[in-house]
Enzyme design. Structure first.
Site, PDB file in Angstrom:
ATOM      1  N   GLN A 213      55.354  49.717  52.323  1.00  0.00           N
ATOM      2  CA  GLN A 213      55.670  48.555  50.975  1.00  0.00           C
ATOM      3  C   GLN A 213      55.798  49.342  49.813  1.00  0.00           C
ATOM      4  O   GLN A 213      56.412  48.902  48.756  1.00  0.00           O
ATOM      5  CB  GLN A 213      54.517  47.606  50.999  1.00  0.00           C
ATOM      6  CG  GLN A 213      54.322  46.817  52.268  1.00  0.00           C
ATOM      7  CD  GLN A 213      53.669  47.070  53.202  1.00  0.00           C
ATOM      8  OE1 GLN A 213      53.316  48.183  53.419  1.00  0.00           O
ATOM      9  NE2 GLN A 213      52.852  46.018  53.998  1.00  0.00           N
ATOM     10  N   ASP A 254      43.872  41.045  49.136  1.00  0.00           N
ATOM     11  CA  ASP A 254      44.229  39.904  49.942  1.00  0.00           C
ATOM     12  C   ASP A 254      43.238  38.925  50.088  1.00  0.00           C
ATOM     13  O   ASP A 254      43.282  37.832  50.322  1.00  0.00           O
ATOM     14  CB  ASP A 254      44.670  40.558  51.257  1.00  0.00           C
ATOM     15  CG  ASP A 254      45.843  41.297  51.289  1.00  0.00           C
ATOM     16  OD1 ASP A 254      47.103  40.705  51.119  1.00  0.00           O
ATOM     17  OD2 ASP A 254      45.758  42.733  50.918  1.00  0.00           O
ATOM     18  N   LYS A 265      45.418  46.269  51.428  1.00  0.00           N
ATOM     19  CA  LYS A 265      46.195  47.187  52.556  1.00  0.00           C
ATOM     20  C   LYS A 265      45.455  48.419  53.017  1.00  0.00           C
ATOM     21  O   LYS A 265      44.582  49.148  52.130  1.00  0.00           O
ATOM     22  CB  LYS A 265      47.315  47.527  51.731  1.00  0.00           C
ATOM     23  CG  LYS A 265      48.601  48.378  52.630  1.00  0.00           C
ATOM     24  CD  LYS A 265      48.882  47.664  54.025  1.00  0.00           C
ATOM     25  CE  LYS A 265      49.264  46.047  53.796  1.00  0.00           C
ATOM     26  NZ  LYS A 265      49.379  45.212  54.973  1.00  0.00           N
TER      27      LYS A 265
HETATM   28  O1  MRU Z   1      50.531  43.132  54.481  1.00  0.00           O
HETATM   29  P1  MRU Z   1      51.369  42.761  53.282  1.00  0.00           P
HETATM   30  O2  MRU Z   1      52.332  43.266  52.725  1.00  0.00           O
HETATM   31  O3  MRU Z   1      51.299  41.160  53.269  1.00  0.00           O
HETATM   32  O4  MRU Z   1      49.758  43.159  52.452  1.00  0.00           O
HETATM   33  C1  MRU Z   1      49.575  42.549  51.303  1.00  0.00           C
HETATM   34  C2  MRU Z   1      49.707  43.654  50.181  1.00  0.00           C
HETATM   35  O5  MRU Z   1      50.890  43.689  49.755  1.00  0.00           O
HETATM   36  C3  MRU Z   1      48.701  44.359  49.611  1.00  0.00           C
HETATM   37  O6  MRU Z   1      47.465  44.549  50.351  1.00  0.00           O
HETATM   38  C4  MRU Z   1      48.329  43.945  48.333  1.00  0.00           C
HETATM   39  O7  MRU Z   1      47.870  44.918  47.561  1.00  0.00           O
HETATM   40  C5  MRU Z   1      47.806  42.792  48.093  1.00  0.00           C
HETATM   41  S1  MRU Z   1      48.583  41.273  48.151  1.00  0.00           S
HETATM   42  C6  MRU Z   1      49.182  41.232  46.547  1.00  0.00           C
END
Ligand code: MRU
Length: 398
Positions: A213, A254, A265
């Site tokens: 990402q 999250d 993440k």
């Molecule tokens: O698996 P994802 O891409 O949905 O994960 C979420 C994220 O992009 C990260 O963990 C992020 O830093 C938090 S969500 C704004």
């Protein structure tokens, strides 16, 4: 935010047909900018599950629009005010959407909020009120992120002043930019706000294996906005910190417990350890919809999504001829395990950047900003405590 001079959010209702939700297809980035239509609850479920859209805030907003589509499906226009089985259909849609991804709080937060609202409004008004409520959740997410930017930019400004105008080097992990929310982002919102105010910033972008990402989304966003950045290998951050090349780490979240433990993440925890060891401030940026006030101990209580091992065993990219191809990067016989998130204990977090201001990552700090936060679990269809119904982003910006 702007894409080639045009202003976009990540999710909206189609102008000519408000029964269709439109999103930016994040699976196509960074090589193709593509808008796709979501026309049913099933479309929204698949878009969240298969990560056509992702990021805590955007998942929440999409789920809210999914509940709006569920109302359209369960109470068709001209079908009378109170179709049989309406409540059950809505409960089913809520469960379907909530089962897509377990870690981000925003998902259940938005679904529960929509469900509680829709079930208590009179039949004839449901379609319109559900649309307005979903839109309010989306607008609230954008407004929270805008405010996070204003608070976080002051941190960056303070560092810039100490560095006498030298660029402030910020390390971020994954994508917590505008693509992960409805607009602005969480971790990147302070970066954009500082940049827009003429403060010199430079971002170290963790590639963020296995889905990359950082490489595909954060780098793309920063490039669109003209922010100086370098993509780095996930394992490079510690080295950069040891050499004084990182002034500040800002990541998203999250799910954050009431004492400030933060799931983000996978790999975030290692960055926090390295930051602590090297005296680099480590901030977590989040809107209040990411708090889970029902949980305390993040390590024991936050559900961690384990995703398909194929995300680790294969990698996709663009060939020199411009084709998108997927290749296997490990031996045929090697199995893999793919945890999507880890938890950074509050003691490693310098502060939480929220829409109401910046607080200590502790129960007292969080309660200071969000006194209405409560410990009662939100029950499907049950009464939603007032603290969770308060309009987002309004009032009380400290
Ligand atoms: O698996 P994802 O891409 O949905 O994960 C979420 C994220 O992009 C990260 O963990 C992020 O830093 C938090 S969500 C704004």
């Amino acid at each position: 935010m702007n894409v080639e001079g045009r202003r976009y959010r990540t999710i909206w209702l189609k102008e000519e047909n408000p029964a269709v939700v439109q999103i930016i297809n994040q699976l196509a980035l960074p090589h193709r900018f593509e808008i796709i239509d979501l026309c049913s609850v099933e479309d929204v479920r698949r878009a969240i599950k298969d990560m056509y859209l992702r990021g805590a805030g955007l998942i929440g907003a999409a789920a809210a629009f999914g509940m709006y589509l569920a109302v359209l499906e369960a109470a068709p226009e001209g079908g009378g005010g109170d179709p049989a089985g309406f409540g059950e259909a809505l409960q089913r849609a809520a469960a379907l959407l909530k089962n897509t991804r377990p870690t981000a709080s925003n998902l259940a937060w938005a679904v529960d909020r929509m469900l509680a609202l829709v079930l208590r409004i009179p039949g004839g008004e449901r379609r319109e009120r559900a649309r307005l409520a979903a839109q309010e959740i989306a607008d609230g997410d954008a407004e929270c992120c805008r405010c996070i930017g204003l608070h976080g930019a002051e941190l960056i400004r303070a560092i810039a002043e100490k560095k006498r105008g030298e660029p402030v080097n910020i390390l971020t992990h994954c994508n917590a930019g505008w693509l992960a929310f409805v607009d602005y982002g969480s971790a990147l919102s302070p970066v954009y706000a500082a940049f827009d105010r003429g403060i010199k910033v430079h971002v170290w972008v963790d590639e963020t294996r296995p889905r990359n990402q950082g490489a595909s989304l954060t780098a793309w966003e920063l490039a669109r906005h003209g922010v100086s950045h370098d993509l780095i290998a996930d394992n490079a951050g510690g080295h950069l910190m040891q050499h004084g090349m990182v002034d500040l780490v800002i990541t998203g979240a999250d799910r954050v417990t009431r004492r400030g433990d933060a799931a983000n993440k996978i790999g975030t925890y290692l960055k926090a350890l390295a930051a602590k060891e090297n005296g680099v401030p480590f901030y977590t940026a989040l809107p209040s919809s990411t708090f889970d006030f029902t949980l305390c101990d993040g390590l024991g209580e936050i559900p961690i999504e384990e995703r398909d091992p194929s995300e680790l065993r294969f990698i996709s990219g663009k060939t020199a001829e411009g084709r998108i191809e997927t290749v296997q990067i490990c031996p045929d016989e090697s199995p893999a395990r793919n945890w999507g998130f880890d938890v950074t204990p509050a003691r490693y977090i310098t502060g939480l950047i929220c829409e109401r201001g910046i607080c200590e990552a502790s129960e007292a700090g969080i309660r200071g900003l969000y006194p209405e936060g409560n410990l009662a679990p939100l029950g499907l269809g049950g009464a939603v405590p007032e603290g969770n119904l308060a309009p987002l982003g309004l009032g009380g910006i400290h």
